[in-house]
Write a protein that holds these residues in place. Structure first.
Motif, mmCIF file in Angstrom:
data_model
loop_
_atom_site.group_PDB
_atom_site.id
_atom_site.type_symbol
_atom_site.label_atom_id
_atom_site.label_comp_id
_atom_site.label_asym_id
_atom_site.label_seq_id
_atom_site.Cartn_x
_atom_site.Cartn_y
_atom_site.Cartn_z
ATOM 1 N N PHE A 1 -5.966 3.323 -8.886
ATOM 2 C CA PHE A 1 -6.629 2.028 -8.761
ATOM 3 C C PHE A 1 -5.790 1.070 -7.909
ATOM 4 O O PHE A 1 -6.338 0.322 -7.084
ATOM 5 C CB PHE A 1 -6.897 1.403 -10.135
ATOM 6 N N CYS A 2 -4.490 1.087 -8.089
ATOM 7 C CA CYS A 2 -3.612 0.185 -7.335
ATOM 8 C C CYS A 2 -3.653 0.479 -5.835
ATOM 9 O O CYS A 2 -3.513 -0.438 -5.024
ATOM 10 C CB CYS A 2 -2.191 0.252 -7.878
ATOM 11 N N ILE A 3 -3.851 1.743 -5.472
ATOM 12 C CA ILE A 3 -4.023 2.076 -4.051
ATOM 13 C C ILE A 3 -5.297 1.427 -3.529
ATOM 14 O O ILE A 3 -5.297 0.810 -2.457
ATOM 15 C CB ILE A 3 -4.061 3.605 -3.842
ATOM 16 N N LEU A 4 -6.379 1.544 -4.294
ATOM 17 C CA LEU A 4 -7.643 0.910 -3.886
ATOM 18 C C LEU A 4 -7.483 -0.607 -3.776
ATOM 19 O O LEU A 4 -7.968 -1.224 -2.821
ATOM 20 C CB LEU A 4 -8.751 1.257 -4.874
ATOM 21 N N ARG A 5 -6.797 -1.185 -4.740
ATOM 22 C CA ARG A 5 -6.577 -2.632 -4.721
ATOM 23 C C ARG A 5 -5.765 -3.034 -3.489
ATOM 24 O O ARG A 5 -6.082 -4.034 -2.825
ATOM 25 C CB ARG A 5 -5.859 -3.053 -6.009
ATOM 26 N N SER A 6 -4.747 -2.248 -3.143
ATOM 27 C CA SER A 6 -3.942 -2.545 -1.952
ATOM 28 C C SER A 6 -4.759 -2.413 -0.671
ATOM 29 O O SER A 6 -4.597 -3.207 0.258
ATOM 30 C CB SER A 6 -2.730 -1.620 -1.892
ATOM 31 N N LEU A 7 -5.621 -1.404 -0.628
ATOM 32 C CA LEU A 7 -6.499 -1.241 0.539
ATOM 33 C C LEU A 7 -7.431 -2.439 0.685
ATOM 34 O O LEU A 7 -7.649 -2.927 1.800
ATOM 35 C CB LEU A 7 -7.311 0.051 0.420
ATOM 36 N N ARG A 8 -7.963 -2.916 -0.436
ATOM 37 C CA ARG A 8 -8.844 -4.087 -0.392
ATOM 38 C C ARG A 8 -8.076 -5.326 0.082
ATOM 39 O O ARG A 8 -8.579 -6.112 0.877
ATOM 40 C CB ARG A 8 -9.497 -4.344 -1.742
ATOM 41 N N ARG A 9 -6.862 -5.492 -0.412
ATOM 42 C CA ARG A 9 -6.043 -6.632 0.020
ATOM 43 C C ARG A 9 -5.748 -6.540 1.516
ATOM 44 O O ARG A 9 -5.781 -7.548 2.220
ATOM 45 C CB ARG A 9 -4.723 -6.670 -0.753
ATOM 46 N N LEU A 10 -5.451 -5.331 1.985
ATOM 47 C CA LEU A 10 -5.158 -5.123 3.400
ATOM 48 C C LEU A 10 -6.390 -5.422 4.257
ATOM 49 O O LEU A 10 -6.264 -5.917 5.374
ATOM 50 C CB LEU A 10 -4.684 -3.678 3.617
ATOM 51 N N ALA A 11 -7.574 -5.158 3.704
ATOM 52 C CA ALA A 11 -8.823 -5.436 4.419
ATOM 53 C C ALA A 11 -9.220 -6.903 4.338
ATOM 54 O O ALA A 11 -10.226 -7.317 4.923
ATOM 55 C CB ALA A 11 -9.942 -4.560 3.860
ATOM 56 N N GLY A 12 -8.450 -7.694 3.599
ATOM 57 C CA GLY A 12 -8.713 -9.131 3.558
ATOM 58 C C GLY A 12 -9.478 -9.617 2.356
ATOM 59 O O GLY A 12 -9.963 -10.744 2.341
ATOM 60 N N TYR A 13 -9.584 -8.812 1.326
ATOM 61 C CA TYR A 13 -10.285 -9.220 0.112
ATOM 62 C C TYR A 13 -9.278 -9.629 -0.951
ATOM 63 O O TYR A 13 -8.192 -9.061 -1.057
ATOM 64 C CB TYR A 13 -11.157 -8.085 -0.434
ATOM 65 N N SER A 14 -9.672 -10.590 -1.769
ATOM 66 C CA SER A 14 -8.812 -11.001 -2.884
ATOM 67 C C SER A 14 -9.021 -10.014 -4.037
ATOM 68 O O SER A 14 -9.907 -9.157 -3.982
ATOM 69 C CB SER A 14 -9.155 -12.413 -3.335
ATOM 70 N N LEU B 1 0.842 -1.207 0.000
ATOM 71 C CA LEU B 1 0.000 0.000 0.000
ATOM 72 C C LEU B 1 0.872 1.251 0.000
ATOM 73 O O LEU B 1 0.628 2.192 -0.772
ATOM 74 C CB LEU B 1 -0.933 0.003 1.212
ATOM 75 N N LEU B 2 1.892 1.255 0.818
ATOM 76 C CA LEU B 2 2.805 2.396 0.896
ATOM 77 C C LEU B 2 3.517 2.616 -0.447
ATOM 78 O O LEU B 2 3.615 3.752 -0.929
ATOM 79 C CB LEU B 2 3.824 2.149 2.011
ATOM 80 N N PHE B 3 3.972 1.546 -1.049
ATOM 81 C CA PHE B 3 4.634 1.621 -2.348
ATOM 82 C C PHE B 3 3.678 2.166 -3.409
ATOM 83 O O PHE B 3 4.041 3.033 -4.207
ATOM 84 C CB PHE B 3 5.144 0.238 -2.758
ATOM 85 N N ASN B 4 2.447 1.667 -3.422
ATOM 86 C CA ASN B 4 1.473 2.128 -4.413
ATOM 87 C C ASN B 4 1.109 3.595 -4.205
ATOM 88 O O ASN B 4 0.919 4.331 -5.176
ATOM 89 C CB ASN B 4 0.215 1.250 -4.392
ATOM 90 N N ALA B 5 1.037 4.023 -2.965
ATOM 91 C CA ALA B 5 0.775 5.438 -2.692
ATOM 92 C C ALA B 5 1.929 6.303 -3.176
ATOM 93 O O ALA B 5 1.724 7.372 -3.777
ATOM 94 C CB ALA B 5 0.530 5.653 -1.202
ATOM 95 N N ALA B 6 3.149 5.836 -2.954
ATOM 96 C CA ALA B 6 4.322 6.581 -3.426
ATOM 97 C C ALA B 6 4.350 6.637 -4.951
ATOM 98 O O ALA B 6 4.655 7.686 -5.537
ATOM 99 C CB ALA B 6 5.603 5.941 -2.896
ATOM 100 N N MET B 7 4.001 5.558 -5.607
ATOM 101 C CA MET B 7 3.977 5.548 -7.077
ATOM 102 C C MET B 7 2.879 6.469 -7.604
ATOM 103 O O MET B 7 3.048 7.095 -8.652
ATOM 104 C CB MET B 7 3.784 4.127 -7.610
ATOM 105 N N PHE B 8 1.784 6.570 -6.874
ATOM 106 C CA PHE B 8 0.727 7.497 -7.277
ATOM 107 C C PHE B 8 1.246 8.930 -7.231
ATOM 108 O O PHE B 8 0.999 9.719 -8.149
ATOM 109 C CB PHE B 8 -0.502 7.339 -6.373
ATOM 110 N N VAL B 9 1.973 9.264 -6.169
ATOM 111 C CA VAL B 9 2.533 10.616 -6.052
ATOM 112 C C VAL B 9 3.526 10.867 -7.183
ATOM 113 O O VAL B 9 3.510 11.925 -7.822
ATOM 114 C CB VAL B 9 3.192 10.823 -4.666
ATOM 115 N N VAL B 10 4.379 9.889 -7.457
ATOM 116 C CA VAL B 10 5.341 10.020 -8.556
ATOM 117 C C VAL B 10 4.609 10.216 -9.883
ATOM 118 O O VAL B 10 4.973 11.077 -10.693
ATOM 119 C CB VAL B 10 6.277 8.788 -8.618
#
Length: 172
Positions: free
Chosen positions: A153-166, A95-104
């Motif tokens: 989208f990748c941030i959302l996907r990471s948040l979903r994974r962190l919440a326990g969703y595939s 999630l942190l990596f995806n957030a950083a890539m979003f900023v980049v």
């Protein structure tokens, strides 16, 4: 549904980037062959402005590949400690990596947009082919905007994974 949309945008741009690269290869081969045939005096020669076209095409292709790379999580990363961290920590780092890539992506695309406006306002052209430079920026900007959207989208996907969703949306 967002997964499908992100996948289609990224795939379409990656294919477009590949077509641009193939076009550059073909033009370069034609130009080299034309240059080699100059001594035969058969009317062929190098393509005027091939360096300009290659430069613009390569920039556009690189930006076209960024959304696909982000979606597939294929950017360079160091996974040295991934095996020793618990799953939750790895998901948080993703999630942190995806957030950083979003900023980049956001900053890079914004700066690309400002650069395009600058080149457009001054009417700058390439040295040999006299191609307006802003057109190369505009072609690259298409990939940049898609990169921002896919990174979001990748941030959302990471948040979903962190919440326990595939990735399919089911509870993992």
């Amino acid at each position: 549904m967002l997964n499908l949309l992100a996948e289609r945008i990224a795939a379409a741009l990656a294919i477009l980037g590949g077509i641009v690269l193939l076009g550059i290869v073909v033009l370069t081969c034609i130009s080299i062959a034309g240059r080699a045939l100059i001594p035969l005096d058969i009317g062929l020669g190098p393509i005027r402005g091939i360096y300009d076209m290659t430069e613009i095409g390569m920039a556009a292709a690189v930006f076209a590949f960024l959304p696909w790379t982000q979606l597939r999580e294929a950017h360079a990363r160091v996974d040295l400690f991934q095996t020793v961290y618990p799953k939750g920590m790895n998901l948080f780092l993703d999630l942190l990596f995806n957030a950083a890539m979003f900023v980049v992506a956001l900053v890079g695309t914004y700066r690309l947009y400002l650069g395009m406006l600058d080149k457009l306002s001054f009417g700058e052209t390439t040295l040999i082919a006299q191609i307006p430079v802003w057109q190369g920026y505009a072609a690259s900007l298409l990939g940049g905007v898609a990169f921002v959207l896919v990174a979001a989208f990748c941030i959302l996907r990471s948040l979903r994974r962190l919440a326990g969703y595939s990735d399919e949306g089911t509870r993992a």
